[in-house]
Structure formats: structure tokens, C-alpha cells
Write an enzyme that holds these catalytic residues in place. Structure first.
Site, PDB file in Angstrom:
ATOM      1  N   HIS A 162       0.938  -1.212  -0.028  1.00  0.00           N
ATOM      2  CA  HIS A 162       0.099   0.168   0.070  1.00  0.00           C
ATOM      3  C   HIS A 162       1.144   1.285   0.026  1.00  0.00           C
ATOM      4  O   HIS A 162       1.934   1.208   0.625  1.00  0.00           O
ATOM      5  CB  HIS A 162      -0.911   0.054   1.409  1.00  0.00           C
ATOM      6  CG  HIS A 162      -1.613  -1.152   1.552  1.00  0.00           C
ATOM      7  ND1 HIS A 162      -1.268  -2.170   2.502  1.00  0.00           N
ATOM      8  CD2 HIS A 162      -2.962  -1.421   1.511  1.00  0.00           C
ATOM      9  CE1 HIS A 162      -2.255  -3.049   2.407  1.00  0.00           C
ATOM     10  NE2 HIS A 162      -3.483  -2.204   1.986  1.00  0.00           N
TER      11      HIS A 162
ATOM     12  N   ASP B 194      -5.464 -13.514   9.369  1.00  0.00           N
ATOM     13  CA  ASP B 194      -4.521 -13.433   8.643  1.00  0.00           C
ATOM     14  C   ASP B 194      -3.137 -14.525   8.946  1.00  0.00           C
ATOM     15  O   ASP B 194      -2.045 -14.002   9.023  1.00  0.00           O
ATOM     16  CB  ASP B 194      -3.866 -12.125   8.272  1.00  0.00           C
ATOM     17  CG  ASP B 194      -4.803 -11.375   7.492  1.00  0.00           C
ATOM     18  OD1 ASP B 194      -5.516 -11.831   6.731  1.00  0.00           O
ATOM     19  OD2 ASP B 194      -4.685  -9.996   7.707  1.00  0.00           O
TER      20      ASP B 194
ATOM     21  N   ASP C 163      -0.595 -12.436   2.264  1.00  0.00           N
ATOM     22  CA  ASP C 163      -1.199 -11.315   3.062  1.00  0.00           C
ATOM     23  C   ASP C 163      -1.515 -12.028   4.510  1.00  0.00           C
ATOM     24  O   ASP C 163      -2.584 -12.549   4.837  1.00  0.00           O
ATOM     25  CB  ASP C 163      -2.719 -11.251   2.609  1.00  0.00           C
ATOM     26  CG  ASP C 163      -3.310  -9.786   3.120  1.00  0.00           C
ATOM     27  OD1 ASP C 163      -2.561  -9.379   4.327  1.00  0.00           O
ATOM     28  OD2 ASP C 163      -4.151  -9.287   2.595  1.00  0.00           O
TER      29      ASP C 163
ATOM     30  N   ASP D   4      -4.774 -13.826  -2.392  1.00  0.00           N
ATOM     31  CA  ASP D   4      -4.011 -13.485  -0.953  1.00  0.00           C
ATOM     32  C   ASP D   4      -3.931 -14.610   0.055  1.00  0.00           C
ATOM     33  O   ASP D   4      -4.976 -15.236   0.140  1.00  0.00           O
ATOM     34  CB  ASP D   4      -4.999 -12.225  -0.200  1.00  0.00           C
ATOM     35  CG  ASP D   4      -4.346 -11.061  -0.899  1.00  0.00           C
ATOM     36  OD1 ASP D   4      -3.174 -10.822  -1.557  1.00  0.00           O
ATOM     37  OD2 ASP D   4      -4.574  -9.833  -0.242  1.00  0.00           O
TER      38      ASP D   4
ATOM     39  N   GLU E 195     -10.785  -7.054  -4.263  1.00  0.00           N
ATOM     40  CA  GLU E 195     -10.593  -8.071  -3.200  1.00  0.00           C
ATOM     41  C   GLU E 195     -11.748  -7.886  -2.479  1.00  0.00           C
ATOM     42  O   GLU E 195     -11.834  -7.306  -1.419  1.00  0.00           O
ATOM     43  CB  GLU E 195      -9.287  -7.820  -2.352  1.00  0.00           C
ATOM     44  CG  GLU E 195      -9.074  -8.745  -1.475  1.00  0.00           C
ATOM     45  CD  GLU E 195      -7.651  -8.129  -0.925  1.00  0.00           C
ATOM     46  OE1 GLU E 195      -6.812  -7.758  -1.337  1.00  0.00           O
ATOM     47  OE2 GLU E 195      -7.545  -8.854   0.522  1.00  0.00           O
TER      48      GLU E 195
ATOM     49  N   GLU F 279      -9.009 -13.942  -1.402  1.00  0.00           N
ATOM     50  CA  GLU F 279      -7.900 -14.104   0.136  1.00  0.00           C
ATOM     51  C   GLU F 279      -8.788 -15.172   0.811  1.00  0.00           C
ATOM     52  O   GLU F 279      -9.919 -15.087   0.903  1.00  0.00           O
ATOM     53  CB  GLU F 279      -8.004 -12.646   0.895  1.00  0.00           C
ATOM     54  CG  GLU F 279      -7.181 -13.013   2.276  1.00  0.00           C
ATOM     55  CD  GLU F 279      -6.900 -11.715   2.978  1.00  0.00           C
ATOM     56  OE1 GLU F 279      -6.579 -10.676   2.075  1.00  0.00           O
ATOM     57  OE2 GLU F 279      -6.645 -11.641   3.937  1.00  0.00           O
TER      58      GLU F 279
ATOM     59  N   ASP G 163       2.513   1.762   3.442  1.00  0.00           N
ATOM     60  CA  ASP G 163       3.699   0.891   3.679  1.00  0.00           C
ATOM     61  C   ASP G 163       4.935   1.383   3.658  1.00  0.00           C
ATOM     62  O   ASP G 163       5.828   1.033   4.295  1.00  0.00           O
ATOM     63  CB  ASP G 163       3.300  -0.387   3.205  1.00  0.00           C
ATOM     64  CG  ASP G 163       1.921  -0.843   3.528  1.00  0.00           C
ATOM     65  OD1 ASP G 163       1.184  -0.611   4.497  1.00  0.00           O
ATOM     66  OD2 ASP G 163       1.503  -1.722   2.564  1.00  0.00           O
TER      67      ASP G 163
ATOM     68  N   HIS H  65     -10.901 -14.051   3.961  1.00  0.00           N
ATOM     69  CA  HIS H  65     -12.035 -13.199   3.512  1.00  0.00           C
ATOM     70  C   HIS H  65     -13.008 -14.135   3.078  1.00  0.00           C
ATOM     71  O   HIS H  65     -14.156 -14.090   3.482  1.00  0.00           O
ATOM     72  CB  HIS H  65     -11.773 -12.363   2.385  1.00  0.00           C
ATOM     73  CG  HIS H  65     -10.889 -10.984   2.742  1.00  0.00           C
ATOM     74  ND1 HIS H  65     -10.210 -10.188   1.956  1.00  0.00           N
ATOM     75  CD2 HIS H  65     -10.136 -11.040   4.111  1.00  0.00           C
ATOM     76  CE1 HIS H  65      -9.761  -9.192   2.594  1.00  0.00           C
ATOM     77  NE2 HIS H  65      -9.352  -9.771   3.539  1.00  0.00           N
TER      78      HIS H  65
HETATM   79  C1  XUL Z   1      -7.397  -6.512   4.560  1.00  0.00           C
HETATM   80  C2  XUL Z   1      -6.732  -6.893   3.512  1.00  0.00           C
HETATM   81  C3  XUL Z   1      -6.001  -5.837   2.805  1.00  0.00           C
HETATM   82  C4  XUL Z   1      -5.571  -6.056   1.205  1.00  0.00           C
HETATM   83  C5  XUL Z   1      -5.147  -4.912   0.601  1.00  0.00           C
HETATM   84  O1  XUL Z   1      -8.257  -7.633   5.007  1.00  0.00           O
HETATM   85  O2  XUL Z   1      -6.668  -8.204   3.024  1.00  0.00           O
HETATM   86  O3  XUL Z   1      -4.479  -6.175   3.148  1.00  0.00           O
HETATM   87  O4  XUL Z   1      -4.845  -7.172   0.865  1.00  0.00           O
HETATM   88  O5  XUL Z   1      -5.676  -3.722   0.823  1.00  0.00           O
HETATM   89 CO    CO Z   2      -5.630  -9.050   1.496  1.00  0.00          CO
END
Ligand code: XUL
Ligand code: CO
EC number: 5.3.1.5
Length: 440
Positions: A98, A306, A336, A293, A229, A265, A101, A268
Site C-alpha cells: 500500500h 491472517d 497477506d 491473497d 478484493e 483472500e 506501507d 475473507h
Molecule cells: C485486509 C486486506 C488488505 C488487502 C489490501 O483484510 O486483505 O491487506 O489485501 O488492501
Molecule cells: Co488481502
């Protein structure tokens, strides 16, 4: 300065006890016409690995890092040095970040952009020296207090403009560094309560935001793949990009489905009440599987933990979907994921990545073998056999009618359904995992 006091991590095979070695990931080994490195396209997430301090809502950060005592710009510069050494030692080709970051936010947008320019130049230099590549970059439009009501779905037009300016800058960075993809995670694009939310206006605004992003990318000649995402909740109680199917409906409604694919992800997916495989399958079936992710949730916790992926059952089924998708390129497998708060040493950054890479490499080996054997394909073909001929084929081809089906139904004397022996399938998957021949 050296940040990671180890030699380059090597493949030593599954009998090795060296924790600083790969047991399953042999980057140059070929499975079919691709090497394992080409199949897996691993990426390091800047935020978890180099920026985060492992704090949680109940406690301060525990991470011990060599750059802890430097000033903000000093930290940013040290992290650039550290991530390139890290990628070299782990044999990882890609990274993701990002905007916030990589460089500290200034007091004004202008000051933030100046900080970014300094660090982006450093990163570009390192990329040129090492050949490492940017899998994707993105914009953090959720941490700062200005984004309290969201960014592209904020109730405040000034915030919307600020968010657009940040994405504009990120697209310029993407262009400069040759980022292969550009990600939009929903951040705070959602609502706390419908009692005071104009959902239609917010979604219309979000669609316009994406259209403007695409048109600016075209204007500057940036051709990376745009990715959404999905995530169902956290931080808002309802995130607009809940899951792939919801995101797909949004994209279709606003005519954006040719512009975006999905970055899926694992954690998620499970928060949305799906399996990781479900989200991958939905995207693959619709030609929308762009990138992944790679992480996992904790089975007993209902939030986005995560964790680094260590569940080989999950990575096997994920790699099955990815192989059937023809791979992810230009996407990849971005970790991630973060060490647990109790794994606070700098070497844990290496050890967690080795764990995640090996678990995906093992999943790749198993899934590849299953596809060679047509394992799932044989099961599916047998299960749906009645649709390959006669009336079933007519149904699939859309050449029958209710009248004809009624006539057919009247002539059925006895319907016989087959048991699908699901438990056998599950034990056969166990056998594949346990018997996989690593070549060692
Ligand atoms: C948040 C997430 C973020 C995205 C990028 O849950 O997964 O880190 O991957 O903004
Ligand atoms: Co992510």
C-alpha cells in the site's frame, strides 16, 4: 548491513530437519511445462512483513525489528533494504504494498507524495539491481481518521476527492514500477447501519470512482490488471464487496466486468461463510480469477486472523482451482499473512514464509498429480452422466421444453439415484496427500 543472518534458503527435500530449508518447494523443478516458481508466483506483503508491529486490540506491538529506533524516513529506507535482501534469501520474485506501507504520510497530500517519491526511487533502483518485480500495489484509504465514513463511499465529497488523489498517485507509482496488477480492497467501503446510509448513492459513487481510476490508468498508459478484493465484514459491519458473487453483480450492473478480475483472500472467503475453494471456483467459472491473497483464518475465531497458510488440505484444493484456471499470471500468491504476536523475532519473518511456501508447494504437487489422474474429473463425469446423452443433453443444450419434459417424466418407471460415496472421496484425498512422491 545484513538483516537476515542466514544463507539463501535451499530445497532439501521432505526428510530434512533444517528449519531454514524448503521441504517441498523446489523453485526450478518442473511440473508439466512450468517450474514450481512459475506455477506459484509467490509475493511478500510489505505491510505484514515490514511495516506491522504485531499489535492487537489488547496489546502493543511485540515485533523486534532492526529499524525500530530509526526516525520515520529512516525506517522506510531500512525496510526497502530489508525486503530486497529478504526476497533474495527466500527466492521470492514478487512483492506488494500500500502507499502508506512504504513511506510515512506527511501533514499534507503534497508532503506524503514527496515522501513516496523518495522511497519509490529507492525501490525502483533495487528492482533494477535485483530483477525483483511488483506483483501489485494499492492505496490505503482506510487507516487515517479522514476515512472514518469510508473513501469512495464516504458521505463527504472532500474525502472522496482526497481518496481519488491518493489512488491517482498510486497508479502513477504502478506505472513507474511496472506493477503487474492494481488492487482495490474495500477498506471502509461499506456501512455500520442502514439507518443513516444511502446505499444506492454510495454504490453509484464507488462505480464512478472505478471508472475514473480506469480512465486515468489509460491516460498514463498503465496496463496492469485491475483487481477487486472481496471481504464481507471488518472493519465495517457490512462491506460492499462481500464475496465474489456480490462483487460480480456490482461489476455487471455498472458495466465494469471487463475491467476487473478478483484478488481472492482465503480468510475473507471463510469470513463470508464460504470455503476458499468456493470463491476460487466461482471466479474461475466466470473467467475472473486474477490473483490470490494466501493466508488462512483460525477455525475457532470469527475475524481476519491472517495466519500463514499451513493447512495442506486447503492449499491442495486451492492449487487445483488455480491449475484448472491455467495459473494466475499476471496474478500470483501474495502472503497477506502475519506471524502470530508471539512469533516476534525478525527470523520469524523467514520461518513463516518458509511454512507458507512449503504448504502451497505441497498443495501444488498433490493437485498436479490429481489432475494428471483426472481424479475429480472422473468423479464429476460419472455424477453428471445423465446430462451427456438423451434428454439430459437436450436440457444442457436448451433444446427441450416443459411439455417435452412432462412427456418424458410420464414414461419414467422408477428413478434410481446413485450414492456419491463422499467419505470415500475424502479418504482418497488423504491418500493423495500422504503418498505424494516428492522425488526424494
Ligand atoms: C485486509 C486486506 C488488505 C488487502 C489490501 O483484510 O486483505 O491487506 O489485501 O488492501
Ligand atoms: Co488481502
Amino acid at each position: 548491513m545484513t538483516y537476515f543472518n542466514v544463507d539463501k534458503i535451499k530445497y532439501e527435500g521432505s526428510k530434512s530437519n533444517n528449519i531454514y530449508s524448503f521441504k517441498y518447494y523446489n523453485p526450478e523443478e518442473k511440473l508439466g511445462d512450468k517450474t514450481m516458481a512459475e506455477h506459484l508466483r509467490f509475493s511478500v506483503a510489505y505491510w505484514h512483513t515490514f511495516t506491522a508491529d504485531l499489535s492487537d486490540p489488547f496489546g502493543v506491538g511485540t515485533a523486534e525489528r532492526d529499524w525500530d529506533n530509526l526516525d520515520e524516513m529512516g525506517k522506510s529506507k531500512a525496510r526497502v533494504e530489508a525486503i530486497f535482501e529478504f526476497m533474495e534469501k527466500l527466492n521470492i520474485e514478487y512483492f506488494c504494498f500500500h502507499d502508506v506501507d512504504i513511506a510515512p504520510e506527511g501533514k499534507t497530500l503534497k508532503e506524503s507524495n514527496e515522501n513516496l517519491d523518495i522511497i519509490v526511487d529507492l525501490i525502483q533502483e533495487k528492482m533494477q539491481q535485483t530483477g525483483k518485480k511488483l506483483l501489485w500495489n494499492t492505496t490505503n484509504n482506510f487507516t487515517h481518521e479522514r476515512f472514518v465514513h469510508g473513501a469512495a463511499t464516504s458521505s463527504n465529497a472532500e474525502v472522496y476527492a482526497y481518496a481519488a488523489a491518493k489512488v491517482k498517485k498510486s497508479l502513477e507509482i504502478a506505472k513507474k514500477l511496472g506493477s503487474e496488477n492494481f488492487v482495490f480492497w474495500g477498506g471502509r467501503e461499506g456501512y455500520e447501519s442502514l439507518l443513516n446510509t444511502d446505499m444506492k448513492l454510495e454504490l453509484d459513487n464507488l462505480a464512478n470512482f472505478f471508472k475514473m481510476a480506469k480512465s486515468y490508468a489509460e491516460e498514463i498508459g498503465y496496463e496492469g490488471q485491475f483487481l477487486i478484493e472481496p471481504k464481507p465484514k471488518e472493519p465495517t459491519s457490512h462491506q460492499y464487496d462481500t464475496d465474489v458473487a456480490t462483487g460480480h453483480a456490482f461489476l455487471q450492473k455498472y458495466g465494469l466486468d471487463n475491467i476487473f478480475k478478483f484478488n481472492i483472500e482465503a480468510n475473507h472467503a471463510t469470513l463470508a461463510g464460504h470455503t476458499f475453494q468456493h470463491e476460487l471456483r466461482y471466479a474461475r467459472d466466470n473467467g475472473l480469477l486474477g490473483s490470490v491473497d494466501a493466508n488462512q483464518g483460525h477455525p475457532l475465531l470469527g475475524w481476519d486472523t491472517d495466519e500463514f497458510p499451513t493447512d495442506v488440505y486447503d492449499t491442495t484444493l486451492a492449487m487445483y482451482e488455480i491449475l484448472k484456471n491455467g495459473g494466475l499470471n499476471p496474478g500470483g500468491l501474495n502472503f497477506d499473512a502475519k506471524p502470530r504476536r508471539t512469533s516476534f523475532k525478525q527470523e520469524d519473518l523467514l520461518l513463516t514464509h518458509i511454512a507458507g511456501m512449503d504448504t502451497f508447494a505441497l498443495g501444488l504437487r498433490v493437485a498436479y498429480k490429481m489432475i494428471e489422474d483426472n481424479f475429480f474429473e472422473n468423479i464429476i463425469n460419472k455424477k453428471y452422466q445423465t446430462f451427456s446423452e438423451g434428454i439430459g443433453k437436450q436440457i444442457v443444450e436448451g433444446t427441450t421444453s416443459f411439455k417435452e419434459l412432462e412427456e418424458y417424466a410420464h414414461n419414467i418407471t422408477k428413478i434410481e439415484n446413485e450414492s456419491d460415496h463422499l467419505e470415500v472421496i475424502k479418504t482418497q484425498i488423504n491418500q493423495y496427500i500422504l503418498n505424494i512422491n516428492n522425488g526424494d
